[in-house]
Design an enzyme around this catalytic site. Structure first.
Site, mmCIF file in Angstrom:
data_model
loop_
_atom_site.group_PDB
_atom_site.id
_atom_site.type_symbol
_atom_site.label_atom_id
_atom_site.label_comp_id
_atom_site.label_asym_id
_atom_site.label_seq_id
_atom_site.Cartn_x
_atom_site.Cartn_y
_atom_site.Cartn_z
ATOM 1 N N LYS A 53 0.835 -1.206 0.000
ATOM 2 C CA LYS A 53 0.000 0.000 0.000
ATOM 3 C C LYS A 53 0.868 1.254 0.000
ATOM 4 O O LYS A 53 0.599 2.227 -0.705
ATOM 5 C CB LYS A 53 -0.934 0.005 1.214
ATOM 6 C CG LYS A 53 -2.099 -0.954 1.043
ATOM 7 C CD LYS A 53 -2.850 -1.177 2.341
ATOM 8 C CE LYS A 53 -3.776 -2.392 2.192
ATOM 9 N NZ LYS A 53 -4.336 -2.843 3.459
ATOM 10 N N GLN A 97 -4.262 -1.175 9.642
ATOM 11 C CA GLN A 97 -4.195 -2.523 9.081
ATOM 12 C C GLN A 97 -4.800 -3.542 10.043
ATOM 13 O O GLN A 97 -4.496 -3.540 11.233
ATOM 14 C CB GLN A 97 -2.735 -2.870 8.766
ATOM 15 C CG GLN A 97 -2.524 -4.212 8.107
ATOM 16 C CD GLN A 97 -3.054 -4.276 6.683
ATOM 17 O OE1 GLN A 97 -3.251 -3.258 6.022
ATOM 18 N NE2 GLN A 97 -3.304 -5.474 6.200
ATOM 19 N N ASP A 120 -10.797 3.233 4.383
ATOM 20 C CA ASP A 120 -11.210 1.835 4.313
ATOM 21 C C ASP A 120 -12.736 1.717 4.248
ATOM 22 O O ASP A 120 -13.268 0.704 3.833
ATOM 23 C CB ASP A 120 -10.743 1.100 5.587
ATOM 24 C CG ASP A 120 -9.504 0.249 5.332
ATOM 25 O OD1 ASP A 120 -9.346 -0.227 4.199
ATOM 26 O OD2 ASP A 120 -8.729 0.049 6.281
HETATM 27 N N1 LIG Z 1 -7.497 -2.029 7.267
HETATM 28 C C1 LIG Z 1 -7.336 -2.989 6.358
HETATM 29 N N2 LIG Z 1 -7.660 -2.747 5.082
HETATM 30 C C2 LIG Z 1 -7.483 -3.707 4.134
HETATM 31 O O1 LIG Z 1 -7.791 -3.483 2.959
HETATM 32 C C3 LIG Z 1 -6.933 -4.972 4.539
HETATM 33 C C4 LIG Z 1 -6.604 -5.164 5.882
HETATM 34 N N3 LIG Z 1 -6.826 -4.162 6.765
HETATM 35 N N4 LIG Z 1 -6.103 -6.334 6.306
HETATM 36 C C5 LIG Z 1 -5.821 -7.416 5.408
HETATM 37 C C6 LIG Z 1 -6.671 -7.371 4.150
HETATM 38 C C7 LIG Z 1 -6.050 -8.117 2.991
HETATM 39 N N5 LIG Z 1 -5.768 -7.125 1.997
HETATM 40 C C8 LIG Z 1 -5.087 -7.362 0.807
HETATM 41 C C9 LIG Z 1 -4.504 -6.343 0.108
HETATM 42 C C10 LIG Z 1 -3.762 -6.613 -1.032
HETATM 43 C C11 LIG Z 1 -3.598 -7.892 -1.508
HETATM 44 C C12 LIG Z 1 -2.777 -8.110 -2.718
HETATM 45 O O2 LIG Z 1 -2.333 -7.204 -3.358
HETATM 46 N N6 LIG Z 1 -2.521 -9.368 -3.071
HETATM 47 C C13 LIG Z 1 -1.713 -9.718 -4.229
HETATM 48 C C14 LIG Z 1 -0.707 -10.791 -3.917
HETATM 49 C C15 LIG Z 1 0.169 -10.466 -2.785
HETATM 50 C C16 LIG Z 1 1.252 -11.478 -2.616
HETATM 51 O O3 LIG Z 1 1.691 -12.070 -3.610
HETATM 52 O O4 LIG Z 1 1.657 -11.629 -1.451
HETATM 53 C C17 LIG Z 1 -2.593 -10.239 -5.320
HETATM 54 O O5 LIG Z 1 -3.658 -10.786 -5.022
HETATM 55 O O6 LIG Z 1 -2.161 -10.178 -6.475
HETATM 56 C C18 LIG Z 1 -4.194 -8.921 -0.838
HETATM 57 C C19 LIG Z 1 -4.940 -8.659 0.307
HETATM 58 C C20 LIG Z 1 -6.154 -5.915 2.462
HETATM 59 N N7 LIG Z 1 -6.688 -5.989 3.648
#
Ligand SMILES: Nc1nc(=O)c2c([nH]1)NC[C@@H]1CN(c3ccc(C(=O)N[C@@H](CCC(=O)O)C(=O)O)cc3)C=[N+]21
Length: 500
Positions: A53, A97, A120
């Site tokens: 992020k 987060q 968020d």
């Molecule tokens: N306050 C808060 N807001 C959130 O938006 C929030 C959170 N807490 N806690 C956890 C979850 C999970 N989450 C993700 C964000 C990006 C990927 C992402 O970019 N994933 C990549 C892969 C990442 C990798 O390869 O490790 C993809 O799907 O291509 C996944 C999951 C946001 N979250």
């Protein structure tokens, strides 16, 4: 064979759009959107999401405030940090987060985030508005919004479609259902207690999988041609990888891609959209506050006392909208007393209590002052006049009634402490980069010469002092708002207001 919806590519397109927006904001208004990303502890997955992020912010030109707090920190300290970010005008979005460590209550922290910075969209009020017909939240939750963006940018319409959401979490399942509903889809939510989920999912034109169960949704659960958005991010063991694991979604991708019309992969689907849309929210919010400030400034500039136009407006308003019979204006050595016949034979021959020219000159030289003396008239009439009009715009009902009560008492004699310069009005001083609590608040009893706020001129903070002792009736400008020369900042009810 299903079309693969490329979340990475769509996210990249959106990032370009954001970067353009951020550039124009900084070129036209010299304003840089800021996003604070708060992480508590060192969870590996959280660290990785947070760093994505933050990277996304820097890519589009958004300033990222990195708040890394230790695992053992108390809930009160996290809340204090959130408050500090709420008060920081350079921060346009705050993201805490999740998950937070077990000893911290998530709800207690999230509900402290100012809803105006809740990028968020997790604040109960934002969710509440999302749930209501005809209401719009200030922020739509990013992951759910990302799901809808993926669909619409792939040319899939939502209106009248049958959408089935798998999972009812606060951060995805529930809000994505609400967004789909707002987009006129017919929405069904299936969850752990739903009977025959498969049959329900099989009827869906659109499936949003947000259950947190690796590969739970099988190919034969999907209606041929359906659009499938997979929100799941599940790590499963994979000894062939260096890391020992790999990410899979809630949908069995291989099977689904044989049946569906289109499907998002994991990784590379919804994840990059979440990462991209969070800075987008901060940027939109910065643009929005900019617009709001500009409009507010425009409105308030009417009062800008580049003599005489500001006073003229004030006099006109007082005459048109109140029963005030005498008005005394003072700016430094200049003094003006206006009297008028309000048609009330009981009008007192009262002389305004003397207010001295400011003598506590530096660093604020002279402050325009306005003193009004209202003629008594029937209370009801006064109240209705004050309820519909006041020389103070934007007063809340409670504050307006304060003025109404004043008017009705026939002792309407408030003094405006005005700005001696152009700058940003600050309720409190800044010490070592930290904003201190407001110098005064409405209802406070203040002394003559007491500091009621500060004017920030290019980082230089000038104290603003009240010329009179009395009660702080109204703080006209909000923290961080731009003010011009002569703008009234605070209305004070002088402590001698009862003397006739
Ligand atoms: N306050 C808060 N807001 C959130 O938006 C929030 C959170 N807490 N806690 C956890 C979850 C999970 N989450 C993700 C964000 C990006 C990927 C992402 O970019 N994933 C990549 C892969 C990442 C990798 O390869 O490790 C993809 O799907 O291509 C996944 C999951 C946001 N979250």
């Amino acid at each position: 064979m299903a079309t693969i919806i490329d979340g990475k590519a769509i996210a990249q397109t959106i990032r370009k759009e954001i970067a353009d927006e951020v550039r124009s904001l900084s070129q036209n208004y010299n304003k840089v959107p800021g996003l604070a990303v708060v992480i508590v502890g060192m969870r590996k997955d959280s660290l990785s999401y947070v760093s994505m992020k933050r990277k996304a912010c820097s890519e589009v030109g958004i300033r990222s405030f990195d708040i890394d707090l230790p695992e053992q920190i108390s809930e009160a300290e996290v809340v204090a940090k959130v408050h500090e970010l709420n008060n920081n005008p350079d921060v346009h979005g705050i993201l805490v987060q999740l998950p937070l460590p077990k000893h911290i209550n998530e709800e207690n922290v999230l509900s402290e985030i100012s809803i105006e910075k809740d990028v968020d969209g997790f604040h109960p009020l934002n969710i509440g508005k999302l749930a209501m017909k005809g209401r719009e939240p200030l922020f739509q939750p990013c992951t759910p919004k990302g799901c809808l963006e993926l669909l619409t940018r792939s040319g899939i319409s939502l209106k009248s479609k049958r959408a089935v959401v798998v999972g009812r979490s606060n951060i995805v399942g529930l809000p994505v259902s609400l967004l789909l509903l707002k987009a006129d889809a017919t929405v069904t939510i299936v969850h752990s207690h739903t009977l025959n989920s498969e049959n329900i999912i099989r009827e869906a034109d659109i499936v949003i999988a947000a259950a947190g169960q690796a590969k739970m949704i099988k190919g034969d659960w999907i209606k041929p041609g359906a659009a499938v958005i997979d929100v799941g991010t599940n790590a499963i063991d994979d000894p062939s990888r260096k890391s020992g694991y790999r990410l899979v979604g809630d949908v069995d991708f291989e099977e689904a891609s044989m049946v569906a019309g289109c499907v998002t992969p994991v990784p590379g689907g919804v994840g990059p959209m979440t990462t991209t849309l969070i800075p987008n929210c901060a940027s939109l919010n910065a643009a929005d506050t900019n617009e709001k400030n500009a409009t507010a400034l425009q409105k308030k500039n009417v009062y800008k006392s580049t003599f005489p136009s500001g006073f003229q407006t004030l006099v006109e308003e007082v005459c048109e909208q109140t029963d005030v019979s005498e008005l005394k204006l003072k700016v430094g050595d200049f003094e003006m007393l206006l009297k008028r016949d309000t048609g009330n034979s009981n009008a007192p021959i009262s002389v305004s209590a003397p207010i001295e020219s400011p003598i506590t000159a530096p660093p604020i030289p002279s402050k325009p002052m306005v003193e009004t003396i209202s003629s008594p008239s029937p209370v009801a009439e006064q109240e209705s006049a004050a309820a519909t009009s006041s020389s103070f715009t934007n007063t809340s009902a409670a504050k307006t009634s304060k003025f109404a009560a004043l008017d009705a008492s026939g002792q309407n004699a408030y003094v405006l402490v005005s700005s001696s310069t152009v700058g940003l009005f600050q309720r409190g001083r800044t010490l070592k980069g930290k904003r201190q609590p407001p110098s005064c608040k409405e209802g406070d009893i203040i002394k003559e010469g007491q500091i009621i706020g500060f004017l920030d001129q290019f980082g230089n903070e000038l104290p603003v002092r009240s010329d009179v002792a009395g009660e702080v009736l109204k703080i006209i400008y909000e923290d961080g708002e731009a003010v011009g020369y002569g703008d009234p900042l605070v209305a004070v009810l002088p402590s001698f207001h009862g003397i006739k």
